[in-house]
Design a protein around this motif. Structure first.
Motif, PDB file in Angstrom:
ATOM      1  N   MET A   1       0.930  -1.298  -0.107  1.00  0.00           N
ATOM      2  CA  MET A   1       0.024  -0.132  -0.087  1.00  0.00           C
ATOM      3  C   MET A   1       0.793   1.198  -0.254  1.00  0.00           C
ATOM      4  O   MET A   1       1.751   1.184   0.788  1.00  0.00           O
ATOM      5  N   ASP A   2       0.667   2.193  -1.008  1.00  0.00           N
ATOM      6  CA  ASP A   2       1.615   3.396  -0.870  1.00  0.00           C
ATOM      7  C   ASP A   2       0.756   4.420   0.149  1.00  0.00           C
ATOM      8  O   ASP A   2      -0.071   4.354   0.592  1.00  0.00           O
ATOM      9  N   SER A   3       1.570   5.219   0.293  1.00  0.00           N
ATOM     10  CA  SER A   3       0.990   6.634   1.270  1.00  0.00           C
ATOM     11  C   SER A   3      -0.264   7.234   1.017  1.00  0.00           C
ATOM     12  O   SER A   3      -1.183   7.653   1.871  1.00  0.00           O
ATOM     13  N   ASP A   4      -0.561   7.304  -0.339  1.00  0.00           N
ATOM     14  CA  ASP A   4      -2.038   7.891  -0.619  1.00  0.00           C
ATOM     15  C   ASP A   4      -3.035   6.756  -0.537  1.00  0.00           C
ATOM     16  O   ASP A   4      -4.154   7.470   0.132  1.00  0.00           O
ATOM     17  N   ALA A   5      -2.932   5.521  -0.687  1.00  0.00           N
ATOM     18  CA  ALA A   5      -3.814   4.557  -0.452  1.00  0.00           C
ATOM     19  C   ALA A   5      -4.118   4.615   1.305  1.00  0.00           C
ATOM     20  O   ALA A   5      -5.079   4.216   1.713  1.00  0.00           O
ATOM     21  N   VAL A   6      -2.919   4.671   2.097  1.00  0.00           N
ATOM     22  CA  VAL A   6      -3.028   4.538   3.480  1.00  0.00           C
ATOM     23  C   VAL A   6      -3.970   5.758   3.903  1.00  0.00           C
ATOM     24  O   VAL A   6      -4.601   5.641   4.738  1.00  0.00           O
ATOM     25  N   LYS A   7      -3.392   7.071   3.331  1.00  0.00           N
ATOM     26  CA  LYS A   7      -4.120   7.939   3.754  1.00  0.00           C
ATOM     27  C   LYS A   7      -5.541   7.900   3.536  1.00  0.00           C
ATOM     28  O   LYS A   7      -6.347   8.335   4.196  1.00  0.00           O
ATOM     29  N   ALA A   8      -5.926   7.470   2.217  1.00  0.00           N
ATOM     30  CA  ALA A   8      -7.543   7.380   1.859  1.00  0.00           C
ATOM     31  C   ALA A   8      -7.943   6.346   2.757  1.00  0.00           C
ATOM     32  O   ALA A   8      -9.291   6.503   3.320  1.00  0.00           O
ATOM     33  N   VAL A   9      -7.467   5.240   3.321  1.00  0.00           N
ATOM     34  CA  VAL A   9      -8.139   4.396   4.390  1.00  0.00           C
ATOM     35  C   VAL A   9      -8.424   5.196   5.547  1.00  0.00           C
ATOM     36  O   VAL A   9      -9.293   5.047   6.319  1.00  0.00           O
ATOM     37  N   ILE A  10      -7.436   5.949   6.152  1.00  0.00           N
ATOM     38  CA  ILE A  10      -7.442   6.718   7.444  1.00  0.00           C
ATOM     39  C   ILE A  10      -8.713   7.655   7.149  1.00  0.00           C
ATOM     40  O   ILE A  10      -9.784   7.814   8.213  1.00  0.00           O
ATOM     41  N   LEU A  11      -8.847   8.424   5.985  1.00  0.00           N
ATOM     42  CA  LEU A  11      -9.851   9.474   6.198  1.00  0.00           C
ATOM     43  C   LEU A  11     -11.278   8.725   6.087  1.00  0.00           C
ATOM     44  O   LEU A  11     -12.213   9.464   6.292  1.00  0.00           O
ATOM     45  N   LYS A  12     -11.271   7.765   5.156  1.00  0.00           N
ATOM     46  CA  LYS A  12     -12.633   6.893   5.060  1.00  0.00           C
ATOM     47  C   LYS A  12     -13.021   6.511   6.465  1.00  0.00           C
ATOM     48  O   LYS A  12     -14.197   6.555   6.737  1.00  0.00           O
ATOM     49  N   GLU A  13     -11.953   5.656   7.159  1.00  0.00           N
ATOM     50  CA  GLU A  13     -12.577   5.313   8.533  1.00  0.00           C
ATOM     51  C   GLU A  13     -12.799   6.477   9.528  1.00  0.00           C
ATOM     52  O   GLU A  13     -13.818   6.173  10.108  1.00  0.00           O
ATOM     53  N   LYS A  65       2.271   7.883  18.949  1.00  0.00           N
ATOM     54  CA  LYS A  65       3.155   8.137  17.835  1.00  0.00           C
ATOM     55  C   LYS A  65       2.197   8.352  16.637  1.00  0.00           C
ATOM     56  O   LYS A  65       2.764   8.194  15.612  1.00  0.00           O
ATOM     57  N   VAL A  66       0.823   8.289  16.656  1.00  0.00           N
ATOM     58  CA  VAL A  66      -0.256   8.158  15.575  1.00  0.00           C
ATOM     59  C   VAL A  66      -1.233   9.298  15.905  1.00  0.00           C
ATOM     60  O   VAL A  66      -2.402   9.363  15.119  1.00  0.00           O
ATOM     61  N   LEU A  67      -0.744  10.545  16.441  1.00  0.00           N
ATOM     62  CA  LEU A  67      -1.718  11.264  16.781  1.00  0.00           C
ATOM     63  C   LEU A  67      -2.019  12.371  15.708  1.00  0.00           C
ATOM     64  O   LEU A  67      -3.138  13.049  15.556  1.00  0.00           O
ATOM     65  N   THR A  68      -0.896  12.524  14.460  1.00  0.00           N
ATOM     66  CA  THR A  68      -1.465  13.341  13.390  1.00  0.00           C
ATOM     67  C   THR A  68      -1.780  12.518  12.326  1.00  0.00           C
ATOM     68  O   THR A  68      -1.199  11.192  12.356  1.00  0.00           O
ATOM     69  N   LEU A  69      -2.280  13.093  11.288  1.00  0.00           N
ATOM     70  CA  LEU A  69      -2.539  12.253  10.166  1.00  0.00           C
ATOM     71  C   LEU A  69      -1.271  11.720   9.351  1.00  0.00           C
ATOM     72  O   LEU A  69      -1.048  10.640   9.052  1.00  0.00           O
ATOM     73  N   ASP A  70      -0.328  12.530   9.232  1.00  0.00           N
ATOM     74  CA  ASP A  70       1.205  12.362   8.850  1.00  0.00           C
ATOM     75  C   ASP A  70       1.885  11.334   9.398  1.00  0.00           C
ATOM     76  O   ASP A  70       2.490  10.384   8.998  1.00  0.00           O
ATOM     77  N   ALA A  71       1.814  11.067  10.848  1.00  0.00           N
ATOM     78  CA  ALA A  71       2.565  10.422  11.486  1.00  0.00           C
ATOM     79  C   ALA A  71       1.846   8.934  11.657  1.00  0.00           C
ATOM     80  O   ALA A  71       2.433   7.946  11.526  1.00  0.00           O
ATOM     81  N   MET A  72       0.513   8.812  11.404  1.00  0.00           N
ATOM     82  CA  MET A  72      -0.359   7.747  11.180  1.00  0.00           C
ATOM     83  C   MET A  72       0.127   6.977   9.755  1.00  0.00           C
ATOM     84  O   MET A  72       0.328   5.853   9.788  1.00  0.00           O
ATOM     85  N   ILE A  73       0.206   7.759   8.689  1.00  0.00           N
ATOM     86  CA  ILE A  73       0.649   7.439   7.623  1.00  0.00           C
ATOM     87  C   ILE A  73       1.803   6.872   7.797  1.00  0.00           C
ATOM     88  O   ILE A  73       1.933   5.606   7.366  1.00  0.00           O
ATOM     89  N   ALA A  74       2.895   7.759   8.361  1.00  0.00           N
ATOM     90  CA  ALA A  74       4.218   7.121   8.394  1.00  0.00           C
ATOM     91  C   ALA A  74       4.174   5.596   9.049  1.00  0.00           C
ATOM     92  O   ALA A  74       5.095   4.909   8.825  1.00  0.00           O
ATOM     93  N   TYR A  75       3.667   5.687  10.370  1.00  0.00           N
ATOM     94  CA  TYR A  75       3.648   4.402  11.175  1.00  0.00           C
ATOM     95  C   TYR A  75       3.144   3.431  10.443  1.00  0.00           C
ATOM     96  O   TYR A  75       3.666   2.104  10.472  1.00  0.00           O
ATOM     97  N   LEU A  76       1.996   3.291   9.685  1.00  0.00           N
ATOM     98  CA  LEU A  76       1.201   2.225   9.026  1.00  0.00           C
ATOM     99  C   LEU A  76       2.210   1.892   7.945  1.00  0.00           C
ATOM    100  O   LEU A  76       2.302   0.715   7.431  1.00  0.00           O
ATOM    101  N   MET A  77       3.186   2.730   7.182  1.00  0.00           N
ATOM    102  CA  MET A  77       3.910   2.541   6.101  1.00  0.00           C
ATOM    103  C   MET A  77       4.903   1.605   6.501  1.00  0.00           C
ATOM    104  O   MET A  77       5.397   0.801   6.045  1.00  0.00           O
ATOM    105  N   ARG A  78       5.435   1.933   7.730  1.00  0.00           N
ATOM    106  CA  ARG A  78       6.709   1.157   8.273  1.00  0.00           C
ATOM    107  C   ARG A  78       6.109  -0.170   8.618  1.00  0.00           C
ATOM    108  O   ARG A  78       6.771  -1.015   8.556  1.00  0.00           O
ATOM    109  N   GLY A  79       5.013  -0.261   9.254  1.00  0.00           N
ATOM    110  CA  GLY A  79       4.273  -1.589   9.546  1.00  0.00           C
ATOM    111  C   GLY A  79       3.721  -2.553   8.339  1.00  0.00           C
ATOM    112  O   GLY A  79       3.423  -3.654   8.434  1.00  0.00           O
ATOM    113  N   ASP A  80       3.858  -2.057   7.112  1.00  0.00           N
ATOM    114  CA  ASP A  80       3.309  -2.730   5.898  1.00  0.00           C
ATOM    115  C   ASP A  80       4.132  -3.545   5.483  1.00  0.00           C
ATOM    116  O   ASP A  80       5.259  -3.683   5.579  1.00  0.00           O
TER     117      ASP A  80
END
Length: 80
Positions: A1-13, A65-80
């Motif tokens: 999943m790329d960062s745009d896809a991760v961001k879309a998931v976060i915003l959808k949820e 570590k996931v309080l901001t949108l950018d931080a959550m995206i980065a965290y999820l990208m590392r765990g992908d």
């Protein structure tokens, strides 16, 4: 999943949890709880939903570590 896809998931949820929030209102670098006036249950529900959708577990110890949108995206990208 790329960062745009991760961001879309976060915003959808986020829209499922707080439908009154528009995706363009979500600041990238501010604490989402404060900026969007999310209570602790809403934020917890967001973390759970995003974890389920991405398959990346976010333990309670990492919530800070996931309080901001950018931080959550980065965290999820590392765990992908």
């Amino acid at each position: 999943m790329d960062s745009d896809a991760v961001k879309a998931v976060i915003l959808k949820e986020l829209s499922n949890i707080a439908p009154e929030i528009e995706s363009d209102e979500v600041p990238a670098d501010q604490d989402m709880r404060e900026a969007l006036e999310l209570d602790s249950m809403d934020f917890l529900n967001l973390i759970i939903a995003v974890s389920k959708r991405t398959g990346v577990a976010i333990p309670e110890a990492d919530y800070a570590k996931v309080l901001t949108l950018d931080a959550m995206i980065a965290y999820l990208m590392r765990g992908d």
